[in-house]
Design a protein around this motif. Structure first.
Motif, PDB file in Angstrom:
ATOM      1  N   GLN A 308      -2.572  -4.132   4.214  1.00  0.00           N
ATOM      2  CA  GLN A 308      -2.073  -3.757   5.564  1.00  0.00           C
ATOM      3  C   GLN A 308      -1.678  -2.279   5.542  1.00  0.00           C
ATOM      4  OE1 GLN A 308      -1.596  -3.447   8.964  1.00  0.00           O
ATOM      5  NE2 GLN A 308      -1.388  -5.737   8.816  1.00  0.00           N
ATOM      6  N   PRO A 309      -2.330  -1.452   6.454  1.00  0.00           N
ATOM      7  CA  PRO A 309      -2.009  -0.025   6.491  1.00  0.00           C
ATOM      8  C   PRO A 309      -0.747   0.274   7.299  1.00  0.00           C
ATOM      9  CG  PRO A 309      -3.839  -0.530   7.973  1.00  0.00           C
ATOM     10  CD  PRO A 309      -3.516  -1.785   7.271  1.00  0.00           C
ATOM     11  N   ASP A 310      -0.421  -0.612   8.210  1.00  0.00           N
ATOM     12  CA  ASP A 310       0.759  -0.376   9.065  1.00  0.00           C
ATOM     13  C   ASP A 310       2.000  -0.770   8.266  1.00  0.00           C
ATOM     14  OD1 ASP A 310       2.849  -0.448  10.928  1.00  0.00           O
ATOM     15  OD2 ASP A 310       1.509  -1.051  12.556  1.00  0.00           O
ATOM     16  N   ILE A 311       2.889   0.224   8.085  1.00  0.00           N
ATOM     17  CA  ILE A 311       4.070   0.011   7.250  1.00  0.00           C
ATOM     18  C   ILE A 311       4.980  -1.026   7.869  1.00  0.00           C
ATOM     19  CG2 ILE A 311       6.118   1.118   6.253  1.00  0.00           C
ATOM     20  CD1 ILE A 311       4.529   3.726   6.164  1.00  0.00           C
ATOM     21  N   PHE A 312       5.134  -1.000   9.151  1.00  0.00           N
ATOM     22  CA  PHE A 312       6.030  -1.944   9.810  1.00  0.00           C
ATOM     23  C   PHE A 312       5.537  -3.359   9.633  1.00  0.00           C
ATOM     24  CE2 PHE A 312       7.039  -4.468  13.614  1.00  0.00           C
ATOM     25  CZ  PHE A 312       8.411  -4.458  13.550  1.00  0.00           C
ATOM     26  N   LEU A 313       4.250  -3.542   9.889  1.00  0.00           N
ATOM     27  CA  LEU A 313       3.675  -4.884   9.751  1.00  0.00           C
ATOM     28  C   LEU A 313       3.701  -5.338   8.283  1.00  0.00           C
ATOM     29  CD1 LEU A 313       0.615  -4.632  12.211  1.00  0.00           C
ATOM     30  CD2 LEU A 313       2.821  -5.815  12.578  1.00  0.00           C
ATOM     31  N   PHE A 314       3.477  -4.361   7.375  1.00  0.00           N
ATOM     32  CA  PHE A 314       3.502  -4.684   5.940  1.00  0.00           C
ATOM     33  C   PHE A 314       4.838  -5.300   5.552  1.00  0.00           C
ATOM     34  CE2 PHE A 314       4.742  -3.449   1.678  1.00  0.00           C
ATOM     35  CZ  PHE A 314       3.714  -3.989   0.914  1.00  0.00           C
ATOM     36  N   LYS A 316       7.158  -6.536   7.554  1.00  0.00           N
ATOM     37  CA  LYS A 316       7.438  -7.749   8.322  1.00  0.00           C
ATOM     38  C   LYS A 316       6.750  -8.968   7.713  1.00  0.00           C
ATOM     39  CE  LYS A 316       6.846  -9.753  12.935  1.00  0.00           C
ATOM     40  NZ  LYS A 316       6.339  -9.544  14.301  1.00  0.00           N
ATOM     41  N   GLU A 317       5.469  -8.771   7.470  1.00  0.00           N
ATOM     42  CA  GLU A 317       4.704  -9.913   6.929  1.00  0.00           C
ATOM     43  C   GLU A 317       5.141 -10.235   5.495  1.00  0.00           C
ATOM     44  OE1 GLU A 317       0.665  -8.788   7.301  1.00  0.00           O
ATOM     45  OE2 GLU A 317       0.646  -8.953   9.518  1.00  0.00           O
TER      46      GLU A 317
END
Length: 335
Positions: A308-314, A316-317
């Motif tokens: 996952q490139p998106d830090i926020f999503l990384f 969170k998930e």
């Protein structure tokens, strides 16, 4: 030669001619006296020795002719050769006949001078074997009616004569309890012993015989009683053995029944334990399989989060996955 003998009256008549009149057997080392009669060397030496002990004149046992103060024994080689040839022929004849055994020896009458006649009895007193005709004449004489007659060739005649002196056994030595001849008591081994006639000894024994028979009868009765007691003991032992065996069989049967019942009970317990343990194992396996599937899903999710490139999503998930993850304690699954 054997065939010639058989043609002249048979081997039986020849054997009688080759028989020593003293021992009633075939001649052994035959010798002849001056009168022409032949005997076994040892037989005639014993007979002449007995005559010498009795201090009587030397006489021929067959014809009673006086032989003089000295006796010369002439070797009869021809007679010896005939005996050897006859024995060889008899041995061959027995081999050919195979199973023929126990041939009866024919003994000639010692008074028949005009031809061979078979003897039927032997007079122990006269020491002669007699045919039926001469036996009748012998028994007709009053002085000979009490003479002892035995079967021919049975060996009894020799038993009734002293082996040392050749005399008839007529006396009884009370010290050695033995039948002896007159010479034994006068000049023999029993000289000086208490000696009586055989008839006197018989009369003495006849007096004692009733007491002896009574004693034996009492002993027999005691033995019969003892045997009856032994029979009772034997029967009792058999009865006791049968009773004990029957009781043992009942007890063993009960023990076998109890053992079978215990065996079934133990086997049921073992089976129940097995079923319970297998159920626990199955339950633990199911939970472990569920945990394994959950771990697999978390690994796949983490693999996706890793890309996952998106830090926020990384973040969170990742938190969602780590919140679901609980470290596995395998000890709780072990029995």
């Amino acid at each position: 030669m054997a065939k010639a003998w058989e043609g002249c009256g048979g081997a039986g008549s020849l054997e009688a001619e080759l028989t020593c009149p003293i021992c009633l057997g075939l001649y052994r080392d035959p010798v002849s006296l001056n009168c022409g009669h032949s005997f076994c060397r040892q037989c005639i030496k014993n007979m002449l020795g007995a005559q010498q002990h009795s201090q009587g004149p030397y006489t021929c046992p067959m014809c009673r002719v006086h032989l003089g103060p000295t006796v010369e024994l002439q070797n009869n080689f021809q007679l010896g050769n005939i005996v050897e040839a006859f024995q060889a022929s008899a041995s061959k004849r027995q081999e050919d006949e195979g199973s023929e055994k126990g041939k009866t020896r024919v003994v000639p009458c010692e008074y028949c001078l005009d031809g061979f006649q078979e003897a039927v009895k032997t007079c122990v007193v006269c020491n002669v074997s007699l045919c039926q005709a001469h036996l009748s004449k012998h028994n007709a004489k009053a002085s000979q009616q009490e003479h002892i007659l035995v079967e021919v060739g049975a060996g009894e005649a020799e038993e009734r004569r002293c082996p040392e002196h050749g005399k008839l056994l007529e006396c009884y030595c009370q010290e050695e309890e033995k039948c002896i001849c007159v010479l034994c008591s006068i000049a023999g081994a029993h000289k000086g012993h208490e000696v009586i006639t055989m008839k006197e000894e018989r009369d003495k024994q006849l007096v004692k015989l009733p007491d002896t028979m009574t004693e034996l009868q009492d002993s027999k009765s005691d033995l019969d009683t003892a045997l009856e007691e032994l029979q009772k003991c034997e029967n009792q032992v058999k009865t006791n053995t049968k009773a004990v065996t029957s009781q043992l069989e009942v007890q063993l049967k009960d023990m076998r029944t109890q053992l079978v019942q215990k065996e079934k009970k133990i086997l049921r317990c073992i089976k129940t334990i097995e079923e319970n343990q297998l159920a626990d194992i199955a339950k633990a396996r199911k939970k472990m399989e569920q945990k394994r599937d959950q771990a697999e899903q978390n690994l796949q999710a983490l693999q996706k989060i890793k890309e996952q490139p998106d830090i926020f999503l990384f973040l969170k998930e990742l938190k969602l996955v780590t919140d679901r993850y609980v470290p596995l304690d395998t000890a709780c699954f072990l029995l």
